[in-house]
Design a protein around this motif. Structure first.
Motif, short mmCIF file in Angstrom:
data_model
loop_
_atom_site.label_atom_id
_atom_site.label_comp_id
_atom_site.label_asym_id
_atom_site.label_seq_id
_atom_site.Cartn_x
_atom_site.Cartn_y
_atom_site.Cartn_z
N TYR A 324 -3.19 39.00 10.54
CA TYR A 324 -3.40 39.63 9.23
C TYR A 324 -3.19 41.14 9.28
CZ TYR A 324 -5.08 35.29 7.15
OH TYR A 324 -5.15 34.02 6.66
N LYS A 325 -3.46 41.76 10.43
CA LYS A 325 -3.21 43.20 10.56
C LYS A 325 -1.72 43.52 10.50
CE LYS A 325 -7.24 45.29 11.34
NZ LYS A 325 -7.72 46.50 10.63
N ALA A 326 -0.89 42.55 10.93
CA ALA A 326 0.56 42.78 10.95
C ALA A 326 1.20 42.63 9.58
CB ALA A 326 1.22 41.82 11.94
N ILE A 327 0.44 42.17 8.59
CA ILE A 327 0.98 41.99 7.24
C ILE A 327 1.00 43.35 6.53
CG2 ILE A 327 0.65 40.85 5.01
CD1 ILE A 327 -0.81 38.63 6.48
N PRO A 328 2.13 43.75 5.96
CA PRO A 328 2.18 45.02 5.21
C PRO A 328 1.15 45.04 4.09
CG PRO A 328 4.39 44.18 5.61
CD PRO A 328 3.45 43.11 6.05
N GLU A 329 0.62 46.20 3.84
CA GLU A 329 -0.46 46.36 2.87
C GLU A 329 -0.10 45.82 1.49
OE1 GLU A 329 -4.35 47.64 1.95
OE2 GLU A 329 -3.32 47.77 3.87
N ALA A 330 1.13 46.03 1.06
CA ALA A 330 1.52 45.68 -0.32
C ALA A 330 1.52 44.17 -0.58
CB ALA A 330 2.91 46.25 -0.62
N VAL A 331 1.69 43.37 0.47
CA VAL A 331 1.81 41.91 0.25
C VAL A 331 0.67 41.15 0.91
CG1 VAL A 331 4.33 42.00 0.04
CG2 VAL A 331 3.29 41.67 2.30
N PHE A 332 -0.40 41.86 1.29
CA PHE A 332 -1.47 41.19 2.03
C PHE A 332 -2.10 40.04 1.24
CE2 PHE A 332 -5.92 40.52 3.04
CZ PHE A 332 -5.89 40.32 4.40
N TRP A 333 -2.55 40.31 0.02
CA TRP A 333 -3.28 39.28 -0.73
C TRP A 333 -2.40 38.10 -1.13
CZ3 TRP A 333 -8.16 38.97 -0.19
CH2 TRP A 333 -8.93 40.12 0.02
N PRO A 334 -1.16 38.30 -1.55
CA PRO A 334 -0.31 37.12 -1.80
C PRO A 334 -0.12 36.27 -0.55
CG PRO A 334 0.64 39.05 -2.84
CD PRO A 334 -0.50 39.55 -2.00
N VAL A 335 0.09 36.94 0.61
CA VAL A 335 0.28 36.18 1.85
C VAL A 335 -1.02 35.47 2.24
CG1 VAL A 335 0.78 36.35 4.32
CG2 VAL A 335 2.13 37.65 2.68
N PHE A 336 -2.17 36.11 2.02
CA PHE A 336 -3.46 35.48 2.31
C PHE A 336 -3.65 34.21 1.49
CE2 PHE A 336 -7.91 34.92 1.03
CZ PHE A 336 -8.50 34.70 2.27
N ILE A 337 -3.28 34.27 0.22
CA ILE A 337 -3.41 33.09 -0.65
C ILE A 337 -2.48 31.97 -0.18
CG2 ILE A 337 -3.05 32.23 -2.99
CD1 ILE A 337 -3.91 35.00 -4.00
N VAL A 338 -1.23 32.34 0.13
CA VAL A 338 -0.27 31.34 0.62
C VAL A 338 -0.75 30.75 1.95
CG1 VAL A 338 2.10 30.95 1.40
CG2 VAL A 338 1.67 32.42 -0.57
N ALA A 339 -1.34 31.59 2.81
CA ALA A 339 -1.85 31.11 4.10
C ALA A 339 -2.97 30.09 3.91
CB ALA A 339 -2.36 32.29 4.93
N THR A 340 -3.84 30.33 2.95
CA THR A 340 -4.93 29.39 2.68
C THR A 340 -4.39 28.06 2.19
OG1 THR A 340 -6.37 31.26 2.11
CG2 THR A 340 -7.08 29.06 1.43
N PHE A 341 -3.44 28.11 1.28
CA PHE A 341 -2.84 26.86 0.78
C PHE A 341 -2.06 26.15 1.89
CE2 PHE A 341 -3.41 28.72 -3.52
CZ PHE A 341 -4.01 27.62 -4.13
N ALA A 342 -1.38 26.90 2.73
CA ALA A 342 -0.63 26.29 3.83
C ALA A 342 -1.58 25.61 4.81
CB ALA A 342 0.21 27.35 4.55
N ALA A 343 -2.74 26.21 5.05
CA ALA A 343 -3.73 25.59 5.94
C ALA A 343 -4.24 24.28 5.35
CB ALA A 343 -4.89 26.56 6.17
N ILE A 344 -4.43 24.26 4.03
CA ILE A 344 -4.88 23.03 3.38
C ILE A 344 -3.81 21.95 3.47
CG2 ILE A 344 -5.49 22.03 1.14
CD1 ILE A 344 -6.79 24.71 0.42
N VAL A 345 -2.55 22.34 3.27
CA VAL A 345 -1.45 21.37 3.36
C VAL A 345 -1.34 20.82 4.77
CG1 VAL A 345 1.06 21.10 3.24
CG2 VAL A 345 -0.13 22.36 1.45
N GLY A 346 -1.45 21.71 5.78
CA GLY A 346 -1.40 21.26 7.16
C GLY A 346 -2.54 20.32 7.50
N SER A 347 -3.72 20.61 6.98
CA SER A 347 -4.87 19.74 7.20
C SER A 347 -4.67 18.39 6.53
CB SER A 347 -6.14 20.41 6.66
OG SER A 347 -6.34 21.67 7.26
N GLN A 348 -4.11 18.41 5.33
CA GLN A 348 -3.88 17.17 4.61
C GLN A 348 -2.93 16.25 5.37
OE1 GLN A 348 -5.00 15.77 1.47
NE2 GLN A 348 -4.00 14.13 2.60
#
Length: 743
Positions: A324-348
């Motif tokens: 998460y530190k390597a994510i540029p500041e401008a796109v942090f929250w969009p990437v965080f949201i996509v990461a959460t959904f991707a984790a759910i998809v992977g779990s599913q």
């Protein structure tokens, strides 16, 4: 349509479409690995060596592990060993069972080898394949050892169903602490638990309702992390490409020593999900999965790992928050949201795979009967098992709350993943000898190369057993014990039935002395035997000397193939003399077939019996004498097709129609008298006679055997699905007969 035939006809557009769809189902787990790989690899003492050479070394290990195991082994070798288009540990075991004749399933018959999906290549055996087959045939203990080995891999795969949702969701949610530093760890755990509860609570709806958004989520995720990776490479260290040289692996070991070896338990997390890629082969074509991995998944993940390593070379202090530190500041929250959904998809994806594994184990008599619900009317592979779902949820919550640390969970995860990969490698070696007839030096080279790599990673994970690695060991031990005890008890029950089956002539001879009578209707006697008359029936008629005008012994069995087509499902034969009015129906299922709860079995069975009676005289050569009764081993020449629950089943060959209200035939067609009697008996009603057998260990048995049979097996028999529930038998038509047998 079989996948191999399917591939011959599809266009490039279809392959690309399937490749896109496979992203959401197959690669959810694999694509979320960057969330925790570097964090776990640099945990412990290795965190003291955070200089560029160590970072280069870890990246080099990730690249070559990903290339050799995921790309070379799985994509180019393992995925070619499909069983009629199906993949996974059970598919490899099934393939070996058919070619080496080492099946542990009861009731296997020569007629099963005539199934269209049973076909083998027919090539001549080599001395290596002949020797391996002879070894299994002469020494039953080797077959039992292979079964235990397969159960080990299966148990570890089920353990993945516990650890994947836990580490994926917790790693994704913990990223919020990068921006909200004052957020306490307890809140991160609480949010993760809420997401997990929501994920498991929605399982009964099935994945088909939301599956259409899985592929866009994973695609977006892959493009995001690869783009960020490219940005970090050019922003922080364009020379990071040098780390792809294997020389840095040697430098890594030289500078870190034993600490570097221990860190490999985190590196191996980069290939978690490759076994899912093979296991989900049946949902898509092999070519589509290979295309998706080679042209999108592989380059995107490599770029993501390289970019994160480039960032770490300039930010040693951020090693535990590197993703998460390597994510540029401008796109942090969009990437965080996509990461959460991707984790759910992977779990599913892993949860669905666990349901499939349990279902296959039930078919192979390695797991107690459970309730299997079809969540999609169009895709038979999408199922939901309530008992397993809630068990997984409780275990996930326990691991999340108990450990709270993704590093410890990663240690457990690594051991489970590497064990499954090693099991696959060993099974592949046997497939290459028995099925592919490869030369021995090729097989030895394959086993030595990939086996040594995987043993290296397993050794690193074993070192971490006190720090979380004990979790998959405990889980796999419990699941293996349940599977093996259930398989052992089931096989002993079948042996008891085989040894105590009765002669039909002896039962008929007892008729006058018992005052035996025949009552109107059809009686369906469910039995575990494919031949002979079960002891449960002899026990029934001696206590209640009356049975139905038409009696059918029904044996539901599994065959070592993934699927049995509907027109090959039923085998009808006659038991005893014609005037007895007794038949046998063997219902065959593959290990990936599921019994439809709305299956119109009564009408289908009666129609098949009528069809058998009408064609019985056409092939006298099919008559064979059984050991205890006269049994006509005759599979109907005309297909018997099952009806949908809302459709009429038609037997057009003889003009006989089966509807929900009953069976009728055209007036201009004359049925035999026996067929008319069967149809009349059907109108009088159908009764189900099911035996309840209770196993007990002999007094001379060891304490361990008494505990396994009298406690564990008895508990499983009483608390899991009863036979009549699994068969969807109406209670008003049910007769139960109890017996006790000693093993």
């Amino acid at each position: 349509m079989k996948p191999e035939n399917f591939l011959k006809r599809v266009s490039c557009t279809t392959v690309v479409s399937l490749a896109y769809q496979s992203l959401g189902v197959v690669y959810g787990d694999l694509s979320t690995s960057p969330l925790y790989v570097y964090k776990t690899a640099f945990s412990g003492k290795l965190s003291l060596h955070e200089n560029d050479e160590e970072i280069y070394g870890v990246l080099s290990f990730i690249f070559w592990t990903f290339t050799l195991i995921a790309l070379l082994k799985y994509v180019f070798v393992v995925m070619s060993a499909d069983d009629n288009g199906e993949g996974g540990t059970v598919a490899l075991y099934s393939l070996l069972c058919r070619h080496a004749r080492l099946s542990t399933l009861p009731n296997q018959q020569a007629t099963d080898e005539k199934l269209s999906s049973y076909a083998t290549d027919g090539s001549a055996d080599t001395w290596q394949s002949s020797g391996l087959k002879a070894l299994f045939e002469k020494h039953q203990r080797f077959s039992n050892m292979l079964l235990i080995f397969v159960l080990l891999g299966t148990s570890m795969a089920i353990g993945d169903g516990v650890l994947t949702p836990t580490i994926s969701v917790l790693s994704a949610v913990s990223g919020v602490q990068v921006k909200i530093r004052e957020l306490h760890e307890n809140y991160v755990v609480l949010i993760s638990c809420v997401i997990l509860v929501g994920l498991f609570s929605l399982q009964h709806h099935g994945t088909h309702r939301v599956a259409f958004i899985f592929a866009p989520i994973v695609t977006t995720w892959l493009l995001c992390i690869s783009s960020i990776g490219i940005y970090n490479i050019f922003q922080w260290n364009p020379h990071i490409f040098n780390a792809l040289s294997p020389v840095y692996m040697l430098k890594f070991f030289r500078s870190t020593g034993i600490d570097g070896w221990i860190s490999l338990g985190g590196v191996v997390l980069s290939i978690t999900g490759v076994e899912t890629m093979f296991a989900d082969l049946g949902h898509f074509s092999s070519l589509s999965i290979k295309v998706a991995f080679t042209f999108l998944v592989y380059p995107c993940l490599i770029l993501a790992y390289m970019g994160e390593a480039a960032f770490l070379t300039k930010h040693h202090e951020d090693i535990q928050r590197s993703f998460y530190k390597a994510i540029p500041e401008a796109v942090f929250w969009p990437v965080f949201i996509v990461a959460t959904f991707a984790a759910i998809v992977g779990s599913q994806a892993v949860i669905s795979a666990t349901f499939s594994i349990i279902s296959q184990c039930c078919a192979l008599n390695c797991f107690p009967s459970v309730k299997i619900i079809h969540t999609s009317s169009k895709i038979c592979g999408q199922i939901y098992i309530p008992e397993v779902n809630w068990m997984l949820m409780c275990l996930c919550l326990a691991v999340t709350i108990g450990l709270r640390d993704t590093n410890m969970i990663g240690h457990a995860y690594g051991l489970a993943v590497t064990t499954v990969m090693l099991v696959t490698t060993c099974l592949m070696g046997q497939v290459m000898i028995t099925v592919w007839k490869q030369r021995i030096f090729i097989v030895v080279a394959f086993l030595l190369f990939f086996g040594s790599v995987e043993l290296l990673y397993i050794s690193a994970c074993v070192y971490k057993i006190p720090e979380g690695g004990w979790i998959p060991l405990v889980l796999s031990f419990i699941f293996m014990a349940v599977m093996y005890i259930w398989n052992y008890g089931t096989m002993k029950k079948h042996d008891f039935d085989m040894e105590n089956k009765v002669s039909m002539d002896s039962i008929v001879a007892l008729g006058p002395s018992l005052g035996m009578v025949r009552v109107p209707g059809i009686g369906l006697v469910y039995t575990n035997l494919a031949t002979g008359v079960p002891a449960i029936f002899g026990h029934f008629v001696t206590n209640l000397p009356a049975f139905h005008q038409v009696l059918v012994f029904v044996c539901i069995k599994s065959v070592q193939v993934p699927h049995v087509s509907e027109n090959e499902r039923l085998l009808i034969s006659r038991v005893g003399l014609k005037e007895y009015g007794m038949f046998r129906c063997i219902v065959r299922y593959g290990y990936k077939d599921l019994q439809q709860e709305n299956y119109d079995f009564e009408n289908t069975l009666v129609s098949a019996i009528v069809q058998f009676v009408e064609t019985e005289g056409e092939d006298e050569s099919s008559r064979e004498a059984g050991d205890m009764d006269i049994e006509v081993l005759h599979a109907p020449e005309h297909p018997v097709k099952n009806s949908n629950c809302n459709e009429k089943l038609k037997q057009s060959s003889y003009g006989t129609q089966v509807t929900k209200s009953g069976i009728r035939h055209p007036e201009n067609f004359m049925l035999k008298d026996e067929s008319l009697e069967i149809l009349k008996a059907k109108e009088s009603g159908v009764a189900y006679i099911i035996g309840h057998s209770y196993a007990k260990a002999k007094k001379s048995s060891t304490i361990l055997k008494k505990f396994a049979i009298n406690v564990v097996y008895a508990f499983l028999s009483k608390n899991f699905r009863e036979p009549e529930v699994g068969l969807n038998v109406p209670h008003a038509s049910l007769l139960e007969v109890g017996m006790v047998y000693y093993v």
